[in-house]
Design a protein around this motif. Sequence first.
Motif, short mmCIF file in Angstrom:
data_model
loop_
_atom_site.label_atom_id
_atom_site.label_comp_id
_atom_site.label_asym_id
_atom_site.label_seq_id
_atom_site.Cartn_x
_atom_site.Cartn_y
_atom_site.Cartn_z
N TRP A 68 21.67 -87.92 31.93
CA TRP A 68 20.36 -88.10 32.55
C TRP A 68 19.43 -88.87 31.60
N GLU A 121 20.46 -92.49 31.47
CA GLU A 121 20.13 -93.21 32.71
C GLU A 121 18.63 -93.44 32.84
N LYS A 122 17.84 -92.43 32.50
CA LYS A 122 16.39 -92.50 32.65
C LYS A 122 15.75 -93.37 31.58
N PHE A 123 16.33 -93.36 30.39
CA PHE A 123 15.79 -94.09 29.24
C PHE A 123 16.89 -94.93 28.59
N TYR A 134 14.05 -80.80 33.74
CA TYR A 134 14.05 -82.24 33.48
C TYR A 134 12.64 -82.81 33.44
N GLU A 165 11.45 -85.07 30.37
CA GLU A 165 10.98 -86.44 30.59
C GLU A 165 9.62 -86.67 29.94
N GLU A 202 8.87 -89.34 26.95
CA GLU A 202 7.85 -90.38 27.16
C GLU A 202 6.74 -90.28 26.12
#
Length: 123
Positions: free
Chosen positions: A26, A29-31, A100, A104, A108
């Motif tokens: 995850w 994929e997200k970062f 999550y 996140e 960030e």
Amino acid sequence: MEAFAEYLDGIGNPEHRARVEEVFAWVKEKFPELVPKLAWNQPMFTDHDTFIIGFSVSKQHMAVAPERAGMNYFADEIVQAGHDHTKELVRFKWNRPFDYGLLEKMIEFNIHDKADCTTFWRK
């Protein structure tokens, strides 16, 4: 993720290993700009050679470490979410859905807060 293969192989509980693999996938994929790295036997993700987020596992939980600045910034949210924590990490219990949303926000925050950081750890 090849960088974490040996670490993942060392997680004896197959359910815990699956959760850790899911979280790492995850994050990647997200970062996608973050670089997976194993240092001090701790899987972590870095950005421009600076620490962003680290992980560890124990029998009861998966710990997430955003450095103390991240812990301080999210202290109220961590408490409100009911997560056990120390000054350096948040414990995500295996028997609860993984948070999550909080992960996140922590990532960030560190990416933004450490954008001009030239050292691995904050000084």
